[in-house]
Write an enzyme that holds these catalytic residues in place. Structure first.
Site, PDB file in Angstrom:
ATOM      1  N   PHE A   6      35.846  42.645 -57.929  1.00  0.00           N
ATOM      2  CA  PHE A   6      36.545  41.453 -57.446  1.00  0.00           C
ATOM      3  C   PHE A   6      37.878  41.351 -58.166  1.00  0.00           C
ATOM      4  O   PHE A   6      38.060  41.933 -59.235  1.00  0.00           O
ATOM      5  CB  PHE A   6      35.702  40.198 -57.733  1.00  0.00           C
ATOM      6  CG  PHE A   6      35.418  39.376 -56.513  1.00  0.00           C
ATOM      7  CD1 PHE A   6      34.798  39.924 -55.414  1.00  0.00           C
ATOM      8  CD2 PHE A   6      35.770  38.031 -56.463  1.00  0.00           C
ATOM      9  CE1 PHE A   6      34.515  39.155 -54.297  1.00  0.00           C
ATOM     10  CE2 PHE A   6      35.497  37.255 -55.348  1.00  0.00           C
ATOM     11  CZ  PHE A   6      34.865  37.819 -54.260  1.00  0.00           C
ATOM     12  N   GLN A  60      44.499  26.231 -56.613  1.00  0.00           N
ATOM     13  CA  GLN A  60      44.428  27.627 -56.185  1.00  0.00           C
ATOM     14  C   GLN A  60      44.525  27.749 -54.672  1.00  0.00           C
ATOM     15  O   GLN A  60      43.753  27.130 -53.944  1.00  0.00           O
ATOM     16  CB  GLN A  60      43.117  28.251 -56.642  1.00  0.00           C
ATOM     17  CG  GLN A  60      42.969  29.695 -56.197  1.00  0.00           C
ATOM     18  CD  GLN A  60      41.837  30.396 -56.922  1.00  0.00           C
ATOM     19  OE1 GLN A  60      40.673  30.211 -56.605  1.00  0.00           O
ATOM     20  NE2 GLN A  60      42.181  31.188 -57.918  1.00  0.00           N
ATOM     21  N   HIS A  89      43.783  30.261 -51.979  1.00  0.00           N
ATOM     22  CA  HIS A  89      43.103  31.531 -51.765  1.00  0.00           C
ATOM     23  C   HIS A  89      43.987  32.353 -50.852  1.00  0.00           C
ATOM     24  O   HIS A  89      44.455  31.854 -49.836  1.00  0.00           O
ATOM     25  CB  HIS A  89      41.734  31.285 -51.124  1.00  0.00           C
ATOM     26  CG  HIS A  89      40.832  32.470 -51.177  1.00  0.00           C
ATOM     27  ND1 HIS A  89      41.070  33.611 -50.460  1.00  0.00           N
ATOM     28  CD2 HIS A  89      39.705  32.706 -51.891  1.00  0.00           C
ATOM     29  CE1 HIS A  89      40.102  34.485 -50.711  1.00  0.00           C
ATOM     30  NE2 HIS A  89      39.270  33.964 -51.578  1.00  0.00           N
ATOM     31  N   ARG A 114      44.289  35.923 -57.653  1.00  0.00           N
ATOM     32  CA  ARG A 114      44.526  35.216 -56.398  1.00  0.00           C
ATOM     33  C   ARG A 114      45.917  34.610 -56.310  1.00  0.00           C
ATOM     34  O   ARG A 114      46.531  34.590 -55.238  1.00  0.00           O
ATOM     35  CB  ARG A 114      43.476  34.120 -56.224  1.00  0.00           C
ATOM     36  CG  ARG A 114      42.123  34.704 -55.890  1.00  0.00           C
ATOM     37  CD  ARG A 114      41.082  33.626 -55.752  1.00  0.00           C
ATOM     38  NE  ARG A 114      39.819  34.226 -55.319  1.00  0.00           N
ATOM     39  CZ  ARG A 114      38.671  33.558 -55.228  1.00  0.00           C
ATOM     40  NH1 ARG A 114      38.630  32.270 -55.550  1.00  0.00           N
ATOM     41  NH2 ARG A 114      37.582  34.156 -54.825  1.00  0.00           N
ATOM     42  N   HIS A 135      42.179  26.142 -51.779  1.00  0.00           N
ATOM     43  CA  HIS A 135      40.800  26.586 -51.923  1.00  0.00           C
ATOM     44  C   HIS A 135      40.070  25.943 -53.093  1.00  0.00           C
ATOM     45  O   HIS A 135      38.891  25.634 -53.012  1.00  0.00           O
ATOM     46  CB  HIS A 135      40.822  28.104 -52.104  1.00  0.00           C
ATOM     47  CG  HIS A 135      39.478  28.735 -52.277  1.00  0.00           C
ATOM     48  ND1 HIS A 135      38.485  28.611 -51.332  1.00  0.00           N
ATOM     49  CD2 HIS A 135      38.948  29.488 -53.269  1.00  0.00           C
ATOM     50  CE1 HIS A 135      37.412  29.270 -51.743  1.00  0.00           C
ATOM     51  NE2 HIS A 135      37.664  29.804 -52.918  1.00  0.00           N
TER      52      HIS A 135
END
Lengths: 577, 251, 262
Positions: A122, A235, A237, A285, A350
């Site tokens: 990830f 954040q 995304h 991100r 997000h």
């Protein structure tokens, strides 16, 4: 004493039944506290189900070199060193045990060939670290916790919205709310309260969040006197759906890139080469979201204003096995077969890194008796959260906040409810029915979302943020006039929205004011007028508190842990190389 | 952009009626988008449940043109063009208001199912092939469309003696878990009312997660119940082998 | 403009808000099963023309397999097909797919999903007589497997033709292909049986815990694959078996002339 309204008495009430709330309630009740779990939706529908990719934990099943130290370093690097170090440490140390515990409670993770919990790569994680179940890890987690919880004797109150924390002097002593179904009021008396209400996504127009993410916990805590931290960091995304319009913002899991998905612009270029040649598509991100935004702005976007995300080079059965819900989501909602064609994706609001400032070990806020866990807290993620760290966050700190609250309740005196506070809270809710020619709450919500989207989005600058402050003040004034246009108290979403706006406005103001103060670009906060890191701000968080004269915003040094300095220095040295 | 007519059931437990709304429809829109638009512009108090809008939470269940569906997953262009779209609440559960029904019965049933109980000697080494079945069942998002469509509940109203497809799926996920130690076959046969199911498969037809409810959960459970209670050879074999094997087919 | 009407008026046959042709499938199933049933009864009743032996061929109708006359030499006052057909009838009647099909189309319980049923019936599901007998499906499966072996014998036998000297030679007639098709589809149907799927491996909770379990997992996977298409195989094999009888019967009656391909 307080029989005018339905009243329940517990040792601890947990507000919010996502992963963090459930985990907190399980811990509370396991420690013998009489526990109530209150949620706005039905149990098991919380936004945790939308967590797709996995839970980050250094189990080292796939990459044996992994350890909590590397996870800690990755988390700090992802958060641009603004994290609360102690929280990041506990998070990295305890996540593996929390995942194993989940398995013992019945969660069924994907397996390695030798029968252990499988882990996938990830963004921002040095090693393959995310324990997962296809792309529906959040559902697995919430269902496991839900079943563990209901069989442990937690009292669950579904479809009940809390509008006010009740206080007994300095300490919190309960909460006031209404049943969504009937519109009747309800009072919870409790020795301790755990907030686990999730995010603030509904402040933005394009968001992956559900209607529930209205920043209730942030606002409840703030109004009860708790400090908020890191609110400027929202954040985006990088990969949300951009088409069709109805699903704009809907999450496309990072697992697509974890499984080898490649980002391209309309020239067919792998543009991440320009932005982060080392991590490429699996960069953090904030970086990827800015990259996509920039590509689109400079005219290299896809037809519907995003970029292309392509996984079709992997074999179709593999894609369908590892990303089943993405496959169906695109097939059914956008007529795109992701095993054959690229997806169109763009940034979507997000997650909020910011939230209630808590003690790392116990989840205690700055208000006695008030605890918090999960997305509504700030600290563990710093300026930017790594994918997969939210599920581990809510397990680790859900448990700690639950234990903290239970322990506090154990030694706390019985709560005393102040009837005036209850009546004020009731009056506020009734007031929405009492406004002839009331303003339209839906309209106000749209205006708020546009303001935040356009003026406090991915890229920010002084003039936009100043304008946002003014607009929010104006919206605040208008909010005093919203009211119920039609319908009664029974299950009336228009009425509910009137109150939710109040919370969203508090969160929006906190975001904008903190963003205005942080004169640098760091993590999820990008200032066009201050595009570089700033040394001072690299050592400071922004803390927000309610004062009699309004919202107070101030800088405060980052919480460090002396023993961890070598680890952090090692990471800094490695990354600057 | 075009205009379409939506006929939405409005009312509560005392009764109600279908009310028509005109909605501007754009490409790719789903039924839930239309409901939201109606809510925003024409009926602020239109009650409906929704959360994720991505078919992952199972909140927005309703009956669209008579078919149990998730509204967030039902595209308007998949419905007959030029016809009114008719939306009504789930029929099997008591009405609260408009499209919202009281599904609390399901949560009560869930509480009756003994939860996961790992074997004391569980090694936690499980291969993918061992967990595939449980994983399919655990995809369930609890939209309760299967409960709604199941005629045992919908037509025959046997909520007091029948758990319904959702909970057979749940029991199957526990019963086929390699590390679980409990025997839920007596529960299945008696309190859960597995025998009331006549496998007419409507649950499978409406499942938005494509869980093969009937073939992979209910029928295998029925076969396990047969092993235990109906198959004379199996019963005899267990008698011969002694008490220890009496859990065959269960645990 | 608004219409009135309560939502909860769900009782009564055919009451539904569905607008598609929900009645079509149960109707087709009803017609299909009834047509087959009538033909099968008639064909079984005949007691003759079930064996075609002209031109050295040996085609035996699946309704009359095994040939009890040849095996035991018995003579009955009725067609011996009745001694055989209760097995496939029972197998199909207790089959999980057919149960769905006929509960819907014959018993209207329910006629289709989200469609009302006739009012005022006492529903007992498969918990009481007669449908509790469905639990014996696996025994019909055992018996049906025996018949299947007999049908395989017949199919293989149909590829051997006797020359005038009495010698058997390999050959292929249209009838051989018909019987082969019949037994192949019946195998696909029978080996996809839900009871078999359970017995062969489905009853295990752990597929990797022993060598035997791993083997059974492979078998279970194979049966599962066939089981996915159990309904289509049910219909294809039903058609195939009916057609095989018809073909043999027409040949035996001299209405149709079998063609020797090879």
């Amino acid at each position: 004493m307080n029989e005018k309204y339905e009243t329940h008495e517990h040792d601890v009430i947990v507000i919010g039944a996502g992963g963090a709330g459930l985990r907190a309630a399980i811990e509370c009740s396991a420690l013998g506290a009489k526990t109530a779990l209150i949620c706005k939706s039905l149990l098991g529908k919380a936004h945790t189900v939308m967590a797709e990719g996995g839970v980050a934990a250094a189990l080292a099943h796939v990459d044996a070199q992994d350890s909590w130290r590397t996870h800690f370093q990755d988390t700090l690097f992802g958060g641009k060193y603004l994290n609360n170090w102690r929280m990041a440490e506990l998070h990295a140390r305890e996540a593996p045990e929390r995942v194993r515990e989940l398995e013992r409670w019945g969660a069924v993770f994907d397996r390695t060939p030798d029968g252990k919990i499988l882990q996938r790569a990830f963004g921002g994680h040095t090693y393959r670290r995310l324990a997962h179940v296809g792309d529906r890890t959040g559902l697995e987690l919430i269902r496991t916790l839900q079943d563990k919880g209901v069989h442990q004797g937690i009292d669950v109150f579904m479809e009940c919205t809390i509008t006010k924390l009740l206080k007994d002097g300095e300490r919190v002593c309960g909460a006031f709310g209404y049943w969504r179904e009937t519109g009747r009021f309800v009072v919870y008396k409790a020795k301790a309260v755990v907030l686990a209400t999730g995010g603030i996504g509904k402040c933005y127009k394009i968001t992956s969040n559900s209607w529930e993410s209205t920043g209730d916990g942030h606002a409840l805590g703030y109004e009860a006197g708790a400090e908020l931290v890191d609110m400027e960091f929202v954040q985006f995304h990088p990969t949300g759906m951009v088409w069709p319009p109805g699903v704009m913002g809907l999450l496309v899991t990072e697992a697509v890139r974890g499984e080898g998905g490649i980002l391209r612009n309309n020239q067919g270029e792998r543009f991440m080469e320009k932005y982060d040649p080392k991590r490429m598509d699996l960069s953090t991100r904030d970086v990827v979201a800015r990259a996509i935004y920039t590509e689109v702005k400079e005219g290299r976007g896809s037809p519907h204003g995003g970029c292309f995300l392509d996984i079709s080079h992997r074999k179709a059965p593999y894609i369908r096995q590892k990303l089943p819900s993405m496959y169906h989501q695109f097939k059914e909602l956008a007529d795109v077969d992701i095993t054959k064609e690229p997806m169109e994706v763009g940034p979507t609001s997000h997650y909020t890194m910011g939230g209630i400032k808590v003690d790392a070990d116990t989840g205690a806020s700055t208000v006695p008796g008030l605890y918090a866990a999960g997305e509504c807290t700030g600290g563990v993620n710093g300026a930017n959260r790594l994918g997969g760290n939210s599920l581990s966050d809510l397990l680790v700190f859900g448990r700690r906040a639950g234990a903290g609250a239970a322990e506090y309740a154990n030694r706390a005196a019985p709560p005393r409810i102040d009837q005036t506070q209850v009546e004020n809270a009731a009056g506020e809710m009734i007031g929405f029915f009492d406004r002839p020619g009331a303003a339209d709450p839906y309209k106000l919500h749209v205006d708020l979302q546009n303001t935040m989207q356009n003026l406090a989005g991915i890229f920010r600058e002084e003039k936009d943020l100043t304008m946002a402050v003014a607009r929010l003040e104006d919206l605040q004034r208008r909010a005093a006039h919203v009211g119920v246009v039609e319908g009664q108290r029974m299950y009336n979403p228009g009425w509910h929205l009137c109150r939710d706006l109040h919370n969203m406005l508090i969160c929006s103001q906190a975001i904008v004011r903190a963003a205005l103060l942080r004169k640098e670009s760091r993590g999820a906060h990008s200032r066009l007028d201050f595009p570089k890191y700033d040394e001072y701000w690299g050592e400071h968080n922004i803390v927000i508190k309610k004062e009699p004269d309004g919202m107070k915003v101030q800088a405060r040094p980052v919480v460090k842990v002396a023993e961890l300095i070598p680890l952090v220095d090692e990471k800094k040295a490695k990354e600057t190389k | 952009m075009s205009i379409r007519t939506f006929s939405v059931w409005r009312g509560d437990k005392n009764g109600g009626r279908f009310v028509e709304y005109q909605v501007e429809v754009e490409e790719g829109m789903v039924v839930l988008d239309a409901i939201h638009q109606i809510q925003r512009t024409q009926a602020h108090d239109l009650a409906c449940r929704w959360n994720c809008k991505a078919a992952k939470c199972g909140s927005c269940s309703a009956e669209v043109n008579g078919r149990p569906r998730l509204m967030c997953k039902t595209r308007l262009d998949a419905l007959p063009v030029g016809e009114m779209v008719r939306i009504q609440p789930l029929q099997t559960f008591p009405i609260i208001r408009d499209l919202v029904t009281d599904v609390s019965w399901n949560y009560q049933v869930n509480k009756k199912i003994p939860p996961f109980a790992p074997r004391p000697d569980a090694s936690w080494v499980m291969l993918q092939q061992d967990v595939n079945r449980a994983q399919e069942f655990r995809k369930c998002i609890e939209c309760f469309l299967c409960q709604n469509v199941c005629h045992v509940l919908r037509e025959h109203e046997r909520k007091s003696e029948f758990f319904g497809p959702r909970f057979f799926v749940r029991i199957a996920s526990l019963q086929m878990h390699p590390m679980d130690s409990l025997d839920r076959l007596p529960l299945l046969k008696n309190e859960a009312g597995l025998g009331l199911c006549n496998i007419t498969k409507c649950c499978t037809e409406v499942c938005p997660e494509d869980i093969h409810i009937t073939d992979n959960a209910i029928i295998p459970l029925k076969e396990r119940v047969v092993d235990r209670y109906y198959d004379p050879i199996q019963i005899l074999l267990r008698k011969i082998k002694g008490e220890k094997a009496s859990h065959a087919g269960g645990k | 403009m608004a219409q009135t009407g309560s939502v909860l008026e769900r009782n009564g046959l055919g009451v539904t808000a569905r607008r598609d042709a929900w009645w079509l499938q149960p109707l087709l199933v009803f017609l299909g099963l009834t047509a087959f049933g009538v033909y099968a009864m008639w064909a079984a009743w005949q007691g003759n023309n079930y064996l075609y032996q002209a031109h050295g061929a040996y085609y035996l109708s699946p309704f009359y397999s095994p040939d009890l006359h040849v095996l035991f030499g018995i003579q009955l006052p009725f067609s011996f097909a009745f001694l055989i057909l209760w097995i496939p009838l029972g197998f199909r009647a207790t089959c999980y797919y057919y149960r769905k099909a006929y509960y819907r189309s014959y018993f209207l319980d329910p006629p289709a999903c989200a469609v009302g049923e006739p009012k005022g019936r006492c529903y007992r599901g498969e918990r009481a007589f007669p449908f509790i007998l469905q639990n014996f499906h696996r025994y019909f499966f055992y018996l049906a497997t025996l018949l299947l072996l007999s049908l395989w014998y017949d199919a293989v036998r149909s590829f051997f033709f006797r020359d005038p000297a009495g010698q058997l030679h390999f050959g292929v007639g249209v009838g051989s292909l018909v019987l082969l098709f019949n037994v192949l589809t019946l195998s696909a149907f029978t080996l996809g049986c839900n009871s078999l799927r359970h017995l062969v491996g489905g009853r295990l909770d752990c597929f990797s815990c022993s060598a035997a379990a791993r083997t059974r997992h492979k078998l279970w996977s194979g049966v599962s694959l066939l089981n996915l298409k159990h309904a289509p195989w049910a219909w294809i094999s039903l058609f195939a078996v009916g057609f095989a009888d018809l073909y043999v019967r027409l040949c035996a009656m001299g209405v149709w002339h079998d063609v020797r391909i090879f």
